[in-house]
Enzyme design. Sequence first.
Site, mmCIF file in Angstrom:
data_model
loop_
_atom_site.group_PDB
_atom_site.id
_atom_site.type_symbol
_atom_site.label_atom_id
_atom_site.label_comp_id
_atom_site.label_asym_id
_atom_site.label_seq_id
_atom_site.Cartn_x
_atom_site.Cartn_y
_atom_site.Cartn_z
ATOM 1 N N GLU A 82 4.748 18.182 -14.235
ATOM 2 C CA GLU A 82 3.572 19.075 -14.401
ATOM 3 C C GLU A 82 2.538 18.879 -13.165
ATOM 4 O OE1 GLU A 82 -0.009 20.238 -17.369
ATOM 5 O OE2 GLU A 82 1.170 18.434 -17.542
ATOM 6 N N LEU A 138 -0.915 18.832 -11.847
ATOM 7 C CA LEU A 138 -2.222 18.517 -12.414
ATOM 8 C C LEU A 138 -3.257 18.619 -11.033
ATOM 9 C CD1 LEU A 138 -1.821 15.729 -14.791
ATOM 10 C CD2 LEU A 138 -1.733 18.369 -15.407
ATOM 11 N N ASP A 144 0.895 -0.220 -14.953
ATOM 12 C CA ASP A 144 0.360 -0.500 -13.652
ATOM 13 C C ASP A 144 -0.858 0.194 -13.356
ATOM 14 O OD1 ASP A 144 0.843 -1.005 -10.877
ATOM 15 O OD2 ASP A 144 2.271 0.506 -10.678
#
Length: 299
Positions: A99, A101, A202
């Site tokens: 997706e 963003l 991370d």
Amino acid sequence: MSSSWKRVAAQVGAQISAATGVPFAAETAAAVRGGCINEAYRIEGGGRRFFIKLNRVGSLAMFEAEAAGLREILDSCTLRVPAPVCWGESPCGSWLVLEYLEMACASGDAAALGRGLAAMHRTVAREFGWARDNTIGGTPQPNRPTSAWAVFWREQRLAHQLQLAWRNGHEASLQARGEQLLERLDAFFAGTEPVASLLHGDLWSGNHGYDVAGRPLLFDPAVYYGDRETDLAMTELFGGFPATFYAAYREAYPLDQGYAVRKILYNLYHVLNHLNLFGGGYLQQARRMMEQLLAETRG
């Protein structure tokens, strides 16, 4: 369009069409900067946008694990991450489509990020690790489920990185310090019982951002279940997050005594990983951290 993207464009378009149920053909592809492991592009067509990562043939397992990690965070219903769309591989390379963003500037609601991370860390599992291995940067990261946190951190985090450092030819004195530290690891967990929290894995400053409304976003995870302090520690490793982030997190989920020392232990994993990925520039930092930790166990 770049040559890398051109080689896989038709296959990726067909896969997006199948995954979404709506025909898609990319009309433009713009390179996105920021990563050092993959090539990344924003692709557009028919008024729709997607984010795609590209890497060499043989990288599909890495992308499959990243997609699963993003889905794990999405299922926690806490912080927003890009939803995985599809992933695949051809003789020309591997890819992961996400997706898209729209991100704003670096600033946003840092307090909401702190509260959201605390909520994510309250998503827990019965064992430490995860159902699959993944990667931390470009390094394989083992996640074999383990009942004891100290055992997990010793065997699947520090010992793993030390073995890689040995194979990469880093000095024997580093290994000697590492062996001493592994033998004394239990001392850092006296009086505390970590739970297996859902971790980003991370979480440095380059792996979070804010959308155009200032709401926090996470991306590029190395997901597993472990001590939540590992995520907090990494936020302090490369520059730190805003003070409002830490205040909001601690209010929502106070930290246990001893974090100030354990964060060095947890960040050693990432410094060793950087040593293995990028070379000897991190050797002195790793050595200093080990000496500091060993001094703590002598007290």
